[in-house]
Write an enzyme that holds these catalytic residues in place. Structure first.
Site, short mmCIF file in Angstrom:
data_model
loop_
_atom_site.label_atom_id
_atom_site.label_comp_id
_atom_site.label_asym_id
_atom_site.label_seq_id
_atom_site.Cartn_x
_atom_site.Cartn_y
_atom_site.Cartn_z
N PRO A 2 0.82 -1.21 0.00
CA PRO A 2 0.00 0.00 0.00
C PRO A 2 0.85 1.26 0.00
CG PRO A 2 -0.57 -1.49 1.82
CD PRO A 2 0.72 -1.96 1.25
N GLU A 3 0.69 2.05 -1.03
CA GLU A 3 1.28 3.38 -1.06
C GLU A 3 0.11 4.36 -1.06
OE1 GLU A 3 4.51 3.61 -3.96
OE2 GLU A 3 4.83 1.46 -3.83
N HIS A 91 -5.43 -14.52 9.15
CA HIS A 91 -4.73 -13.28 9.46
C HIS A 91 -5.68 -12.09 9.61
CE1 HIS A 91 -0.92 -15.28 9.00
NE2 HIS A 91 -1.30 -15.74 7.83
N ARG A 110 1.61 -10.13 7.38
CA ARG A 110 2.96 -9.88 7.91
C ARG A 110 2.98 -8.99 9.15
NH1 ARG A 110 6.12 -9.40 2.15
NH2 ARG A 110 4.86 -11.06 1.27
N ARG A 152 22.08 17.18 -0.03
CA ARG A 152 22.00 15.74 0.30
C ARG A 152 22.86 14.92 -0.66
NH1 ARG A 152 17.32 14.61 3.25
NH2 ARG A 152 16.59 16.48 4.30
#
Length: 271
Positions: A2-3, A91, A110, A152
């Site tokens: 999931p983003e 789950h 997970r 950076r």
DNA sequence: CCCGATTCCTGTAGGC
DNA sequence: TGCCTACAGGAATCGG
């Protein structure tokens, strides 16, 4: 994984059943998620009304009439809407039952996801305090990324996946947007011109919007099956396509670990 | 401050 | 077929 678009799709899927509803029961079968769910949460949620459901970064922010919840899907978290007729499977870690009789069920094999109770406004939670820009909001610009990035030294892919820089972009959309912008994922962020950052911002926005749109068209699937919209796989141009020809130039797509994550790119189109 | 490495977890894929 | 291992990754945390 999931983003941002998957979180938005998830929220769109559960909002009609949760917003304005009263939680008449909460059942937690597995407390050991990313952070252990507090033991008294079932009681705390009993009788709470859901005022609003929002997204911040990849978090689902649930505002209750007293307190709220911060939910993160982690790697494999998903929600589905069902009824008490359906038995929870292996789950399925927690359920909310609403006054309309719906069961909002969370599954997460997970267990990298999380559900955190907040006494006050969950938007004030410390976990949200250091998050970067929302990519679909006005403030997210190429000059912003360029300014922050000029000092950076890390790879651009690690930079745009860093949630303290810009939120919601994970491994898949990072690979895809860098491909579309023609930027090599391993390029140091201090070595990228402003014009390229401008392009990258456009591509990130474009791909996130497109994915949200496609997620929106598969809400039906989302509700009925496994909670994971399967829309995006066919849209991906480089992710998971190592060895396949680049859609632009035909050169084989490479796979390489960058910033501890598998990265896919075309060595000819991305410099 | 910055950033790379490590850690959590389990289903899946690949090798033999 | 079955067993074993490697791999997948979001993000907090740690250590250099």
């Amino acid at each position: 994984m999931p983003e941002l678009p998957e979180v938005t799709t998830t929220i769109n899927g559960i909002r009609p059943y949760l917003q304005g509803a009263v939680i008449v029961g909460a059942t937690i079968r597995e407390h050991r998620l990313r952070w252990t769910i507090r033991a008294d949460l079932e009681q705390r949620l009993q009788g709470r009304k859901v005022v609003d459901i929002q997204r911040r970064a990849k978090y689902i922010v649930v505002i209750l009439d007293r307190g709220g919840l911060l939910i993160h899907l982690g790697m494999t978290g998903s929600f589905r809407v069902t009824t008490s007729q359906s038995m929870p499977e292996k789950h399925d870690h927690f359920d909310f039952t609403t006054d309309a009789g719906f069961v909002i069920r969370y599954r997460d094999p997970r267990r990298f996801g999380s559900m955190i109770y907040c006494e006050g406004d969950p938007n004030q939670h410390e976990l949200l305090s250091r998050l970067g820009m929302e990519p679909l909001e006005k403030g997210f610009t190429g000059s912003c990324l360029y300014q922050m990035g000029r000092t950076r030294k890390r790879a651009i892919k690690a930079y745009i996946m860093d949630q303290s820089v810009v939120v919601g972009v994970g491994n898949i959309y990072a690979s895809e947007s860098l491909f579309k912008a023609g930027i090599h994922p391993g390029r140091k962020c201090s070595r990228i011109a402003l014009s390229r950052y401008n392009r990258l911002v456009l591509e990130i926005r474009d791909i996130l919007r497109n994915s949200i749109d496609m997620g929106g068209t598969t809400i039906q699937d989302f509700m009925g099956t496994d909670g994971r919209p399967g829309y995006f796989e066919q849209q991906l141009l480089v992710y998971g396509r190592a060895g396949e020809p680049c859609v632009n130039c035909g050169h084989a797509i490479l796979s390489r670990i960058i910033a501890q994550r598998s990265s896919f790119f075309c060595p000819q189109c991305q410099t």
